[in-house]
Scaffold this active site. Structure first.
Site, PDB file in Angstrom:
ATOM      1  N   GLU A 363       0.823  -1.212   0.000  1.00 20.10           N
ATOM      2  CA  GLU A 363       0.000   0.000   0.000  1.00 20.10           C
ATOM      3  C   GLU A 363       0.857   1.261   0.000  1.00 20.10           C
ATOM      4  O   GLU A 363       0.499   2.270  -0.635  1.00 20.10           O
ATOM      5  CB  GLU A 363      -0.946  -0.003   1.201  1.00 20.10           C
ATOM      6  N   TYR A 446      -2.005  -7.579 -11.010  1.00 22.08           N
ATOM      7  CA  TYR A 446      -0.978  -7.743  -9.978  1.00 22.08           C
ATOM      8  C   TYR A 446       0.208  -8.580 -10.488  1.00 22.08           C
ATOM      9  O   TYR A 446       1.261  -8.024 -10.793  1.00 22.08           O
ATOM     10  CB  TYR A 446      -1.590  -8.336  -8.711  1.00 22.08           C
TER      11      TYR A 446
END
Length: 621
Positions: A363, A446
């Protein structure tokens, strides 16, 4: 206004001490939000006043504007609800339904006091009332007068909202007991760029926003502690760990407390609130990291340990991806797993230390590839999620000894190979909400996005790739780069042509698959025939290990590159051969030893090339 914009932009660049010369020139719209919200924690609703100064830096005249009303997605039969339920009907090869496990059919079952909504009560422009239409999560506003190029105008809005039960990113009472995760909480101007308006419905994922300055005042029950984007302007009135060391906290009388935050040059604003938050800080190189978590048996040791790990992580990040440009970052327990915002992230926090650290690093790296680059994630999700996954892999691999094993990116390659085997792969150029399955989106954005970068290091050399990543940061932060912008940076860093790499790996479903077809003697020397089985061409690293233990790298450039990568491994001799034409399925090289003196031959022993069948990459007599 122009002077203010130029000053803010210049300040953002000076934060990192990088040169401003030779920067790409791309106009950006500019916003300045001033918001005052009053939160009622009894009914989970708040009212807000928003003043938005909007500067049209484009060469275009604007006749409409659009706002996002994200929380309207959390209502039965919304686009998000229907999309989730429809995808849940798809059965994956593993026999599971293609749900987003966090959403499933939960929105369909929300009661009136559990739904989310954002209602615009009034909207004026420069004091004049405007006509507008709500199209679920988009507010379409027809302007009474157009906004001319390079003009600034002011919108004033009154709105009210109800915080939904926590389902996706935003909401109240998440699984770990956090009362409020306040993301996508305010009416937010949509982005207008060189491609036009982007009024993207909130159907599933990914965001795009306008950079600007935020001045946010939040009035809430004084029991609550807030963490989020921006710098708190009244720390000695608020306390809760924000106060100046040694200062006496003086809170006003009454049951509520006013929190005043300012955030410069960001494209969004998030906050979270809970009466049980513990707030600790950690000084890092040039900024302060803040940590907000609910202390219990699962968190009382992990979060303080995690805080102490951040300085070492940042040292690696700064060296490889660029300096963090703000003076504060907050890691906040909340949300539904991990969700990035400028200057802050919401993460689930009851897990083990390595898990918490890994999610937090992912993050935080979004601060670079989403927070500062601001790529349109709706169009290019892999340029954010994939690049962030690549960086996360490197950060965790290089800072946690227990994670060192088969390689930093082994998991991402395995994820990509699983996607190929599934038969559900779609081109990475597919917009994020338009993937046919959640499964395909996740593994494209991803793992395959991360493989794109690691494999690029194979094509141009890891040093050139890493240099390019720093140049990308220096040249394109705060400018919304697209895939071509990134490829041009890498071409300049490597001196090689790379349009083919983008077209094959991003825009098509062609795969890499090479084999050692045959090895035979000719005139006393071994001849090695290589075969391209897959449709995606690549340069080839072929390592010969002789029976006497000597290794030689036989390097074959690809015709489309118009050049070759530098030698990467100085421990062995490298022989560079003529380029391999992408149209030709086979290629032969002659070695200077007979077959009898070959111990092994291997294509790409570094395993950075995403070859979908590596079993035929090795020859042993």
């Amino acid at each position: 206004m122009k002077q203010m914009i130029a000053g803010a932009t210049l300040l953002a660049f000076l934060f990192t001490g990088l040169s401003l010369k030779a920067q790409p020139d791309r106009w950006q719209q500019r916003v300045k939000y001033t918001m005052d919200v009053k939160m009622n924690v009894e009914n989970h609703r708040f009212t807000g006043k928003q003043r938005l100064e909007y500067t049209n830096n484009s060469p275009d005249t604007l006749y409409k504007v659009f706002y996002h009303l994200y929380w309207n997605a959390f209502q039965p039969n919304s686009m998000m609800d229907m999309r989730s339920r429809e995808l849940g009907k798809t059965v994956l090869p593993n026999g599971r339904a293609d749900w987003d496990g966090r959403v499933r059919d939960r929105i369909a079952n929300l009661k009136p006091d559990e739904i989310g909504y954002q209602k615009v009560l009034s909207l004026k422009r420069d004091g004049r009332a405007l006509q507008y239409k709500v199209v679920e999560t988009i507010l379409e506003v027809t302007l009474d007068k157009p906004i001319l190029p390079h003009a600034t105008t002011v919108f004033d809005m009154d709105f009210e909202a109800q915080v939904p039960v926590q389902i996706r990113r935003s909401g109240r009472n998440n699984a770990e007991g956090v009362d409020y995760s306040m993301s996508q909480w305010y009416p937010k101007m949509c982005e207008y760029d060189y491609e036009g308006w982007h009024p993207t419905f909130y159907v599933a994922r990914e965001f795009y926003g306008v950079w600007g300055d935020y001045d946010v005042t939040i009035t809430i029950d004084k029991r609550f502690v807030i963490g989020g984007t921006g710098y708190l302007q009244n720390p000695n009135q608020v306390g809760h760990g924000y106060e100046t060391p040694g200062a006496q906290v003086t809170r006003p009388a009454g049951s509520n407390l006013v929190w005043h935050f300012v955030a410069p040059n960001v494209h969004d604003f998030v906050w979270a609130a809970d009466p049980d938050y513990k707030h600790i800080t950690q000084r890092v190189d040039g900024f302060t990291a803040h940590f907000f978590y609910i202390e219990n048996e699962a968190t009382q040791d992990t979060w303080p340990q995690f805080a102490k790990m951040v300085p070492a992580a940042y040292a690696f990040i700064k060296a490889h991806y660029g300096a963090y440009p703000y003076k504060q970052y907050s890691f906040i327990q909340g949300g539904d797993g991990g969700m990035e915002y400028p200057m802050a992230t919401l993460i689930m926090g009851n897990g083990k230390l390595n898990g918490l650290y890994g999610v937090a690093m992912h993050e935080w790296m979004h601060s670079w590839y989403q927070g500062m680059m601001g790529t349109n994630e709706s169009l290019y999700p892999w340029m954010d999620e994939g690049f962030t996954t690549f960086a996360e892999d490197n950060v965790t691999f290089n800072t946690i000894d227990s994670l060192k094993g088969e390689g930093a990116h082994a998991g991402t390659y395995n994820g990509y190979f699983a996607l190929v085997r599934s038969g559900l792969e779609e081109p990475m150029s597919t917009p994020s909400d338009y993937f046919s399955t959640n499964y395909a989106y996740s593994l494209n954005a991803y793992p395959k996005g991360a493989v794109f970068l690691e494999q690029l290091g194979y094509v141009i050399g890891a040093k050139a790739r890493d240099k390019g990543l720093l140049n990308y940061y220096a040249d394109w932060r705060f400018k919304h780069p697209n895939v071509n912008d990134f490829m041009r940076v890498m071409e300049k860093a490597s001196g090689l042509q790379l349009d083919w790499y983008r077209m094959f790996f991003v825009n098509t479903l062609k795969h890499v698959d090479y084999s050692i077809d045959s090895v035979y003697d000719k005139d006393g020397k071994a001849v090695v025939r290589l075969r391209r089985i897959g449709e995606m061409p690549m340069p080839i690293d072929l390592v010969l290990t002789a029976t006497n233990g000597v290794q030689v790298m036989h390097y074959i450039p690809l015709s489309l590159m118009f050049g070759e990568k530098p030698q990467e491994d100085d421990s062995m001799k490298r022989i560079t051969h003529e380029w391999w034409a992408w149209t030709h399925p086979t290629y032969e090289i002659q070695l200077d030893i007979p077959v009898s003196e070959i111990s092994s031959l291997e294509i790409d022993p570094s395993q950075r090339m995403a070859d979908i069948d590596r079993k035929n990459n090795v020859y042993k007599p």
